[in-house]
Design a protein around this motif. Structure first.
Motif, mmCIF file in Angstrom:
data_model
loop_
_atom_site.group_PDB
_atom_site.id
_atom_site.type_symbol
_atom_site.label_atom_id
_atom_site.label_comp_id
_atom_site.label_asym_id
_atom_site.label_seq_id
_atom_site.Cartn_x
_atom_site.Cartn_y
_atom_site.Cartn_z
ATOM 1 N N LYS A 1 -5.369 5.121 10.122
ATOM 2 C CA LYS A 1 -5.422 4.942 11.576
ATOM 3 C C LYS A 1 -6.009 3.590 11.957
ATOM 4 O O LYS A 1 -5.641 3.021 12.985
ATOM 5 N N LYS A 2 -6.928 3.085 11.136
ATOM 6 C CA LYS A 2 -7.564 1.803 11.422
ATOM 7 C C LYS A 2 -6.615 0.631 11.182
ATOM 8 O O LYS A 2 -6.812 -0.437 11.738
ATOM 9 N N VAL A 3 -5.598 0.849 10.364
ATOM 10 C CA VAL A 3 -4.677 -0.225 9.993
ATOM 11 C C VAL A 3 -3.379 -0.155 10.799
ATOM 12 O O VAL A 3 -2.860 -1.179 11.239
ATOM 13 N N LEU A 4 -2.881 1.053 11.003
ATOM 14 C CA LEU A 4 -1.576 1.245 11.639
ATOM 15 C C LEU A 4 -1.701 1.323 13.154
ATOM 16 O O LEU A 4 -2.737 1.744 13.676
ATOM 17 N N THR A 5 -0.623 0.974 13.822
ATOM 18 C CA THR A 5 -0.561 1.215 15.261
ATOM 19 C C THR A 5 -0.362 2.709 15.470
ATOM 20 O O THR A 5 -0.044 3.448 14.530
ATOM 21 N N VAL A 6 -0.521 3.151 16.700
ATOM 22 C CA VAL A 6 -0.345 4.578 17.008
ATOM 23 C C VAL A 6 1.074 5.008 16.650
ATOM 24 O O VAL A 6 1.282 6.043 15.999
ATOM 25 N N HIS A 7 2.050 4.207 17.015
ATOM 26 C CA HIS A 7 3.452 4.526 16.720
ATOM 27 C C HIS A 7 3.680 4.598 15.210
ATOM 28 O O HIS A 7 4.323 5.532 14.717
ATOM 29 N N GLN A 8 3.146 3.619 14.465
ATOM 30 C CA GLN A 8 3.315 3.606 13.012
ATOM 31 C C GLN A 8 2.635 4.813 12.374
ATOM 32 O O GLN A 8 3.182 5.422 11.447
ATOM 33 N N GLN B 1 4.101 0.786 -5.140
ATOM 34 C CA GLN B 1 5.424 1.288 -4.777
ATOM 35 C C GLN B 1 5.377 2.021 -3.436
ATOM 36 O O GLN B 1 6.265 1.849 -2.595
ATOM 37 N N ARG B 2 4.357 2.822 -3.250
ATOM 38 C CA ARG B 2 4.237 3.575 -1.987
ATOM 39 C C ARG B 2 3.984 2.626 -0.820
ATOM 40 O O ARG B 2 4.533 2.819 0.263
ATOM 41 N N ALA B 3 3.184 1.587 -1.032
ATOM 42 C CA ALA B 3 2.919 0.612 0.027
ATOM 43 C C ALA B 3 4.198 -0.136 0.407
ATOM 44 O O ALA B 3 4.446 -0.384 1.594
ATOM 45 N N VAL B 4 5.012 -0.475 -0.588
ATOM 46 C CA VAL B 4 6.285 -1.150 -0.301
ATOM 47 C C VAL B 4 7.196 -0.224 0.504
ATOM 48 O O VAL B 4 7.819 -0.646 1.484
ATOM 49 N N LEU B 5 7.247 1.031 0.111
ATOM 50 C CA LEU B 5 8.056 2.004 0.846
ATOM 51 C C LEU B 5 7.570 2.138 2.283
ATOM 52 O O LEU B 5 8.364 2.110 3.232
ATOM 53 N N GLN C 1 8.441 -0.863 4.438
ATOM 54 C CA GLN C 1 9.833 -0.829 4.907
ATOM 55 C C GLN C 1 10.018 0.210 6.006
ATOM 56 O O GLN C 1 10.631 -0.067 7.032
ATOM 57 N N GLU C 2 9.492 1.405 5.791
ATOM 58 C CA GLU C 2 9.705 2.499 6.737
ATOM 59 C C GLU C 2 8.964 2.293 8.057
ATOM 60 O O GLU C 2 9.456 2.678 9.111
ATOM 61 N N LEU C 3 7.768 1.693 7.972
ATOM 62 C CA LEU C 3 6.935 1.550 9.172
ATOM 63 C C LEU C 3 6.949 0.133 9.736
ATOM 64 O O LEU C 3 6.251 -0.142 10.709
ATOM 65 N N ASN C 4 7.724 -0.748 9.096
ATOM 66 C CA ASN C 4 7.813 -2.140 9.534
ATOM 67 C C ASN C 4 6.420 -2.783 9.570
ATOM 68 O O ASN C 4 6.000 -3.340 10.585
ATOM 69 N N LEU C 5 5.710 -2.707 8.442
ATOM 70 C CA LEU C 5 4.352 -3.236 8.348
ATOM 71 C C LEU C 5 4.371 -4.722 8.009
ATOM 72 O O LEU C 5 5.267 -5.202 7.318
ATOM 73 N N SER C 6 3.350 -5.414 8.457
ATOM 74 C CA SER C 6 3.154 -6.802 8.047
ATOM 75 C C SER C 6 2.654 -6.797 6.598
ATOM 76 O O SER C 6 2.228 -5.756 6.073
ATOM 77 N N ASN C 7 2.688 -7.952 5.966
ATOM 78 C CA ASN C 7 2.179 -8.049 4.596
ATOM 79 C C ASN C 7 0.689 -7.710 4.549
ATOM 80 O O ASN C 7 0.220 -7.076 3.609
ATOM 81 N N TYR C 8 -0.048 -8.147 5.556
ATOM 82 C CA TYR C 8 -1.484 -7.863 5.621
ATOM 83 C C TYR C 8 -1.731 -6.352 5.708
ATOM 84 O O TYR C 8 -2.543 -5.804 4.970
ATOM 85 N N ALA C 9 -1.022 -5.686 6.614
ATOM 86 C CA ALA C 9 -1.195 -4.237 6.774
ATOM 87 C C ALA C 9 -0.770 -3.503 5.504
ATOM 88 O O ALA C 9 -1.441 -2.556 5.077
ATOM 89 N N SER C 10 0.299 -3.960 4.888
ATOM 90 C CA SER C 10 0.776 -3.331 3.657
ATOM 91 C C SER C 10 -0.259 -3.467 2.546
ATOM 92 O O SER C 10 -0.503 -2.520 1.794
ATOM 93 N N ASP C 11 -0.894 -4.624 2.462
ATOM 94 C CA ASP C 11 -1.920 -4.843 1.447
ATOM 95 C C ASP C 11 -3.128 -3.935 1.695
ATOM 96 O O ASP C 11 -3.671 -3.348 0.758
ATOM 97 N N ARG C 12 -3.545 -3.795 2.939
ATOM 98 C CA ARG C 12 -4.671 -2.912 3.260
ATOM 99 C C ARG C 12 -4.329 -1.454 2.965
ATOM 100 O O ARG C 12 -5.160 -0.712 2.440
ATOM 101 N N ILE C 13 -3.098 -1.060 3.306
ATOM 102 C CA ILE C 13 -2.645 0.313 3.026
ATOM 103 C C ILE C 13 -2.646 0.560 1.521
ATOM 104 O O ILE C 13 -3.076 1.623 1.055
#
Length: 127
Positions: free
Chosen positions: A110-117, A51-55, A58-70
């Motif tokens: 930090k390893k998964v997200l961009t600096v802005h994200q 649930q937190r990864a889905v949130l 949406q909030e950070l405009n993550l790709s499915n890959y980044a969301s799965d890693r998060i």
């Protein structure tokens, strides 16, 4: 960061998963019961991580890959945080350990997200 710790503590306290109840039973039965309860807790933590990864997706405009890693990072550190909360350590020790967990979770983010994200994530978690 503090918001995550507070929310996690409130969740564990309100859901009743903090302390498994074990009655006077055969040690093998106690072990089976504790293992089943631990599995249930881990399953619930995985659901919350999803649930937190889905949130965050949406909030950070993550790709499915980044969301799965998060999601995997959240699960990993949620389980660690639950172990700290369950421990018999002092409140100060628990607070220190939970702060360390949040720090290392953020380092993996930090390893998964961009600096802005990542900065947007920090703003989301800051109360």
């Amino acid at each position: 960061m503090r918001a995550f710790i507070i929310l996690l503590l409130l969740f564990i306290c309100t859901t009743g998963i903090a302390q498994p109840q074990v009655e006077d039973q055969d040690p093998k039965e106690k072990l089976k019961l504790v293992e089943a309860q631990l599995e249930e807790v881990n399953k619930r933590l995985e659901e919350l991580a999803e649930q937190r990864a889905v949130l965050l997706q949406q909030e950070l405009n993550l790709s499915n890959y980044a969301s799965d890693r998060i999601k995997k990072v959240i699960i990993k550190y949620s389980i660690k945080a639950n172990k700290v909360i369950q421990s018999n350590a002092s409140t100060n020790e628990k607070t220190k350990n939970l702060s360390n967990i949040v720090y290392f979770q953020n380092e993996e983010f930090k390893k998964v997200l961009t600096v802005h994200q990542f900065y947007k994530y920090l703003k989301l978690t800051d109360i």
